[in-house]
Write a protein that holds these residues in place. Sequence first.
Motif, PDB file in Angstrom:
ATOM      1  N   PRO A 188       0.921  -1.317   0.472  1.00  0.00           N
ATOM      2  CA  PRO A 188       0.280   0.454  -0.070  1.00  0.00           C
ATOM      3  C   PRO A 188       0.565   1.466   0.125  1.00  0.00           C
ATOM      4  O   PRO A 188       1.537   1.253   0.364  1.00  0.00           O
ATOM      5  N   MET A 189       0.034   2.504  -0.323  1.00  0.00           N
ATOM      6  CA  MET A 189       0.381   3.624  -0.303  1.00  0.00           C
ATOM      7  C   MET A 189       1.941   3.644  -1.108  1.00  0.00           C
ATOM      8  O   MET A 189       3.371   4.728  -0.376  1.00  0.00           O
ATOM      9  N   ARG A 190       2.097   2.759  -2.690  1.00  0.00           N
ATOM     10  CA  ARG A 190       2.688   3.334  -3.772  1.00  0.00           C
ATOM     11  C   ARG A 190       2.148   4.651  -4.630  1.00  0.00           C
ATOM     12  O   ARG A 190       1.353   4.802  -4.861  1.00  0.00           O
ATOM     13  N   ALA A 191       2.589   5.677  -4.797  1.00  0.00           N
ATOM     14  CA  ALA A 191       2.801   6.710  -5.743  1.00  0.00           C
ATOM     15  C   ALA A 191       2.476   5.590  -7.051  1.00  0.00           C
ATOM     16  O   ALA A 191       2.264   4.930  -7.897  1.00  0.00           O
ATOM     17  N   SER A 192       1.083   6.515  -7.964  1.00  0.00           N
ATOM     18  CA  SER A 192       0.500   5.708  -9.105  1.00  0.00           C
ATOM     19  C   SER A 192       1.458   5.308 -10.459  1.00  0.00           C
ATOM     20  O   SER A 192       1.622   4.645 -11.152  1.00  0.00           O
ATOM     21  N   ALA A 193       2.554   6.333 -10.237  1.00  0.00           N
ATOM     22  CA  ALA A 193       3.367   6.160 -11.369  1.00  0.00           C
ATOM     23  C   ALA A 193       3.245   4.569 -11.718  1.00  0.00           C
ATOM     24  O   ALA A 193       4.422   4.718 -13.350  1.00  0.00           O
ATOM     25  N   TYR A 194       3.474   3.517 -10.782  1.00  0.00           N
ATOM     26  CA  TYR A 194       3.743   2.468 -11.356  1.00  0.00           C
ATOM     27  C   TYR A 194       3.199   1.954 -12.125  1.00  0.00           C
ATOM     28  O   TYR A 194       3.330   0.557 -12.837  1.00  0.00           O
ATOM     29  N   PHE A 195       2.068   2.315 -12.428  1.00  0.00           N
ATOM     30  CA  PHE A 195       1.210   1.956 -13.166  1.00  0.00           C
ATOM     31  C   PHE A 195       1.464   1.675 -15.021  1.00  0.00           C
ATOM     32  O   PHE A 195       0.891   1.236 -15.694  1.00  0.00           O
ATOM     33  N   GLY A 196       1.888   3.395 -14.953  1.00  0.00           N
ATOM     34  CA  GLY A 196       2.575   3.666 -16.268  1.00  0.00           C
ATOM     35  C   GLY A 196       1.735   3.619 -17.256  1.00  0.00           C
ATOM     36  O   GLY A 196       0.458   4.108 -16.762  1.00  0.00           O
ATOM     37  N   ASP A 197       1.126   2.782 -18.343  1.00  0.00           N
ATOM     38  CA  ASP A 197      -0.145   2.799 -19.150  1.00  0.00           C
ATOM     39  C   ASP A 197      -1.228   1.727 -19.071  1.00  0.00           C
ATOM     40  O   ASP A 197      -2.145   1.449 -19.350  1.00  0.00           O
ATOM     41  N   LEU A 198      -0.696   1.230 -18.057  1.00  0.00           N
ATOM     42  CA  LEU A 198      -1.540  -0.443 -17.919  1.00  0.00           C
ATOM     43  C   LEU A 198      -1.661  -0.912 -18.787  1.00  0.00           C
ATOM     44  O   LEU A 198      -2.028  -1.159 -19.456  1.00  0.00           O
ATOM     45  N   GLY A 199      -0.067  -1.347 -19.688  1.00  0.00           N
ATOM     46  CA  GLY A 199      -0.122  -2.362 -20.239  1.00  0.00           C
ATOM     47  C   GLY A 199      -0.818  -1.909 -21.569  1.00  0.00           C
ATOM     48  O   GLY A 199      -0.872  -2.900 -22.569  1.00  0.00           O
ATOM     49  N   GLY A 200      -1.006  -0.690 -21.816  1.00  0.00           N
ATOM     50  CA  GLY A 200      -1.493   0.130 -22.957  1.00  0.00           C
ATOM     51  C   GLY A 200      -3.681   0.868 -22.829  1.00  0.00           C
ATOM     52  O   GLY A 200      -3.671   0.774 -23.862  1.00  0.00           O
ATOM     53  N   MET A 201      -3.804   0.565 -21.756  1.00  0.00           N
ATOM     54  CA  MET A 201      -5.072   0.635 -21.561  1.00  0.00           C
ATOM     55  C   MET A 201      -5.091   2.056 -21.891  1.00  0.00           C
ATOM     56  O   MET A 201      -6.593   2.204 -22.335  1.00  0.00           O
ATOM     57  N   ALA A 202      -4.497   2.733 -21.607  1.00  0.00           N
ATOM     58  CA  ALA A 202      -4.658   4.318 -21.935  1.00  0.00           C
ATOM     59  C   ALA A 202      -5.107   4.065 -23.250  1.00  0.00           C
ATOM     60  O   ALA A 202      -4.966   5.494 -23.622  1.00  0.00           O
ATOM     61  N   ALA A 203      -4.740   3.277 -24.133  1.00  0.00           N
ATOM     62  CA  ALA A 203      -5.126   3.324 -25.753  1.00  0.00           C
ATOM     63  C   ALA A 203      -6.557   3.230 -25.972  1.00  0.00           C
ATOM     64  O   ALA A 203      -8.039   4.096 -26.369  1.00  0.00           O
ATOM     65  N   HIS A 204      -7.279   2.882 -24.830  1.00  0.00           N
ATOM     66  CA  HIS A 204      -8.928   2.729 -24.750  1.00  0.00           C
ATOM     67  C   HIS A 204      -9.997   3.638 -23.782  1.00  0.00           C
ATOM     68  O   HIS A 204      -9.946   3.702 -23.823  1.00  0.00           O
ATOM     69  N   ARG A 205      -8.766   3.990 -22.862  1.00  0.00           N
ATOM     70  CA  ARG A 205      -9.858   5.092 -21.926  1.00  0.00           C
ATOM     71  C   ARG A 205      -8.636   5.759 -21.311  1.00  0.00           C
ATOM     72  O   ARG A 205      -7.686   5.365 -21.417  1.00  0.00           O
TER      73      ARG A 205
END
Length: 279
Positions: free
Chosen positions: A30-47
């Motif tokens: 818990p309590m990790r900065a959201s930067a570790y998400f990156g683009d969620l494996g390319g999910m940013a291309a959809h949402r």
Amino acid sequence: MPVLTAPDGTPLAYHLVGKGEPLLCLPGGPMRASAYFGDLGGMAAHRQLIQLDLRGTGESGLPTDPATYRCDRQVDDVEALRAHLGLEYVDVLAHSAAGDLALLYAARFPARIRSLTLVAGRARALGIDFTEAHRREAAALRSAEPWFPHAYRSYEAVWAGTATDADWDAIAPFFYGRWDAAAKEHAASEVAQTNEEAAERYASAGAFDPAAARAALASLDAPVLLLAGERDSGPLPRVAAEIATLLPGATLTVQPGAGHFPWLDDPEGFTRTIADFLP
């Protein structure tokens, strides 16, 4: 970088990644900065990913009262972000320890949830958690890998309560479906991205009332997806299935070969699963 102010005055930062309908992403640790998400494996291309830095992490400010790091007290931060964005309801994706935060948010504000996605989601809020036995069960799946003997010795030190910083580093491969260059880079950023004091307070006494949360969520009128990694221990797929029984309309997907960060192990499969589920 956009910022909003929490009800107690703490500045909260969030990051916008991609375009399209918003997907509110709550980071674990818990309590990790959201930067570790990156683009969620390319999910940013959809949402459009709206990645919240929880209070005291990433670009968000430190609260005046450290007791507000407790999970249940951060529910108001999530609601403040929804209101700040002007959204009537939200699609929420929570990873790991943020599963607890998302479940408590859904219990308190069910009408604001359009869909809920729990990726390797923890569920202490419902009285379910991983155990040492679960860790050992998942670890056994990796016994043929070259790094296993050294990493398992360090895992034994963790379970015995004698682990050094080197031991904690050594067990990182167990949390990834593949211990490759991408996984090593991802794991190396964890310490710098995590607020350790906040992490210790996140699940402190009083954070969870499982009976109340179960009762509140028994009538949740929103689709729920639980995505578990086949090689993950927190939760094991069969434990994720148990969590699913407590959430009406929930479906479980087990991603083959994946660990605790499934978007790194099979980005295309991960994004396809999530995109197909979302409204």
